[in-house]
Write a protein that holds these residues in place. Sequence first.
Motif, PDB file in Angstrom:
ATOM      1  N   SER A  59      19.606  77.571  33.148  1.00  0.00           N
ATOM      2  CA  SER A  59      19.693  76.497  34.157  1.00  0.00           C
ATOM      3  C   SER A  59      19.079  76.944  35.470  1.00  0.00           C
ATOM      4  O   SER A  59      18.622  76.134  36.263  1.00  0.00           O
ATOM      5  CB  SER A  59      21.139  76.066  34.354  1.00  0.00           C
TER       6      SER A  59
ATOM      7  N   SER B 164      28.404  64.763  41.826  1.00  0.00           N
ATOM      8  CA  SER B 164      28.114  65.209  40.451  1.00  0.00           C
ATOM      9  C   SER B 164      27.130  66.368  40.535  1.00  0.00           C
ATOM     10  O   SER B 164      26.343  66.465  41.490  1.00  0.00           O
ATOM     11  CB  SER B 164      27.469  64.056  39.674  1.00  0.00           C
TER      12      SER B 164
ATOM     13  N   GLU C 100      24.484  68.234  37.858  1.00  0.00           N
ATOM     14  CA  GLU C 100      23.952  68.352  36.497  1.00  0.00           C
ATOM     15  C   GLU C 100      23.209  69.674  36.337  1.00  0.00           C
ATOM     16  O   GLU C 100      22.740  70.260  37.310  1.00  0.00           O
ATOM     17  CB  GLU C 100      22.956  67.197  36.238  1.00  0.00           C
TER      18      GLU C 100
ATOM     19  N   MET D 241      24.177  72.697  35.112  1.00  0.00           N
ATOM     20  CA  MET D 241      24.834  74.014  35.162  1.00  0.00           C
ATOM     21  C   MET D 241      25.207  74.438  33.737  1.00  0.00           C
ATOM     22  O   MET D 241      25.670  73.618  32.955  1.00  0.00           O
ATOM     23  CB  MET D 241      26.125  73.950  35.989  1.00  0.00           C
ATOM     24  N   THR D 242      25.007  75.694  33.405  1.00  0.00           N
ATOM     25  CA  THR D 242      25.400  76.104  32.049  1.00  0.00           C
ATOM     26  C   THR D 242      26.387  77.263  32.062  1.00  0.00           C
ATOM     27  O   THR D 242      27.034  77.536  31.070  1.00  0.00           O
ATOM     28  CB  THR D 242      24.160  76.590  31.261  1.00  0.00           C
TER      29      THR D 242
ATOM     30  N   LEU E 137      32.635  73.448  36.262  1.00  0.00           N
ATOM     31  CA  LEU E 137      31.624  73.456  35.194  1.00  0.00           C
ATOM     32  C   LEU E 137      31.955  72.378  34.161  1.00  0.00           C
ATOM     33  O   LEU E 137      31.092  71.643  33.707  1.00  0.00           O
ATOM     34  CB  LEU E 137      31.617  74.849  34.541  1.00  0.00           C
ATOM     35  N   GLN E 138      33.247  72.283  33.833  1.00  0.00           N
ATOM     36  CA  GLN E 138      33.649  71.315  32.798  1.00  0.00           C
ATOM     37  C   GLN E 138      33.354  69.884  33.246  1.00  0.00           C
ATOM     38  O   GLN E 138      32.757  69.094  32.519  1.00  0.00           O
ATOM     39  CB  GLN E 138      35.142  71.428  32.493  1.00  0.00           C
ATOM     40  N   GLU E 139      33.759  69.566  34.486  1.00  0.00           N
ATOM     41  CA  GLU E 139      33.593  68.183  34.969  1.00  0.00           C
ATOM     42  C   GLU E 139      32.179  67.903  35.468  1.00  0.00           C
ATOM     43  O   GLU E 139      31.823  66.751  35.708  1.00  0.00           O
ATOM     44  CB  GLU E 139      34.558  67.923  36.137  1.00  0.00           C
ATOM     45  N   LYS E 140      31.431  68.982  35.661  1.00  0.00           N
ATOM     46  CA  LYS E 140      30.064  68.847  36.242  1.00  0.00           C
ATOM     47  C   LYS E 140      30.139  68.166  37.613  1.00  0.00           C
ATOM     48  O   LYS E 140      29.381  67.234  37.914  1.00  0.00           O
ATOM     49  CB  LYS E 140      29.147  68.030  35.330  1.00  0.00           C
ATOM     50  N   THR E 141      31.107  68.658  38.418  1.00  0.00           N
ATOM     51  CA  THR E 141      31.215  68.097  39.772  1.00  0.00           C
ATOM     52  C   THR E 141      31.398  69.230  40.776  1.00  0.00           C
ATOM     53  O   THR E 141      31.708  70.356  40.405  1.00  0.00           O
ATOM     54  CB  THR E 141      32.462  67.197  39.880  1.00  0.00           C
TER      55      THR E 141
ATOM     56  N   PHE F 159      19.659  71.416  41.304  1.00  0.00           N
ATOM     57  CA  PHE F 159      20.676  70.868  40.394  1.00  0.00           C
ATOM     58  C   PHE F 159      20.871  69.397  40.757  1.00  0.00           C
ATOM     59  O   PHE F 159      21.310  69.091  41.871  1.00  0.00           O
ATOM     60  CB  PHE F 159      22.010  71.609  40.556  1.00  0.00           C
TER      61      PHE F 159
ATOM     62  N   SER G 253      22.128  66.104  41.760  1.00  0.00           N
ATOM     63  CA  SER G 253      23.461  65.826  42.309  1.00  0.00           C
ATOM     64  C   SER G 253      23.504  64.469  42.977  1.00  0.00           C
ATOM     65  O   SER G 253      22.557  64.100  43.684  1.00  0.00           O
ATOM     66  CB  SER G 253      23.786  66.898  43.362  1.00  0.00           C
TER      67      SER G 253
END
Lengths: 76, 73
Positions: free
Chosen positions: A15, B9, B11, B13-14, B39-43, B67, B69
């Motif tokens: 990423s 938000s 987006e 991220m890994t 990371l889980q919620e991507k927020t 990223f 957002s």
Amino acid sequence: MPQTHTFEMGMTCGSCANAARRVLEKMGEGITIDSIDVPTKRIVVTTEKSAEEVKTQLEKTGKAVSGVRITHIESH
Amino acid sequence: DNLHQGKVSVEGMTCMSCVNHIQDTIGAKEGILNCTVSLQEKTATVIFDGSLWNGESVAEAIDDMGFESKLIS
């Protein structure tokens, strides 16, 4: 005419490479992303823009960026 | 003081190194008091000084890092 520049940037995962790609794409026309390679931390672009301009843009990712060298000048 | 909390938000991220990187980079900016990334919620939930930042500019700062957002609330 376009020149090819190689940069080294502290990328640790896929990423980070995507982030680098996105910030470069924000530069619009006049820049081609030749390669972004995480293991070697190398980013190679061909552009008429200055190496400084590209380096500044890459630094927006918050990562350390160093210009490696201008590898070769392409004539299109 | 003029503190606000914004949620955006994030987006792309890994892994945790991205989370820490965003938290450190945004958190270090003047007028940003706290930046917590999920990371889980991507927020990202950011507490900021309303006179220097607003939700949109926070999302833009993260987007500038590469990223994607957008402002949620």
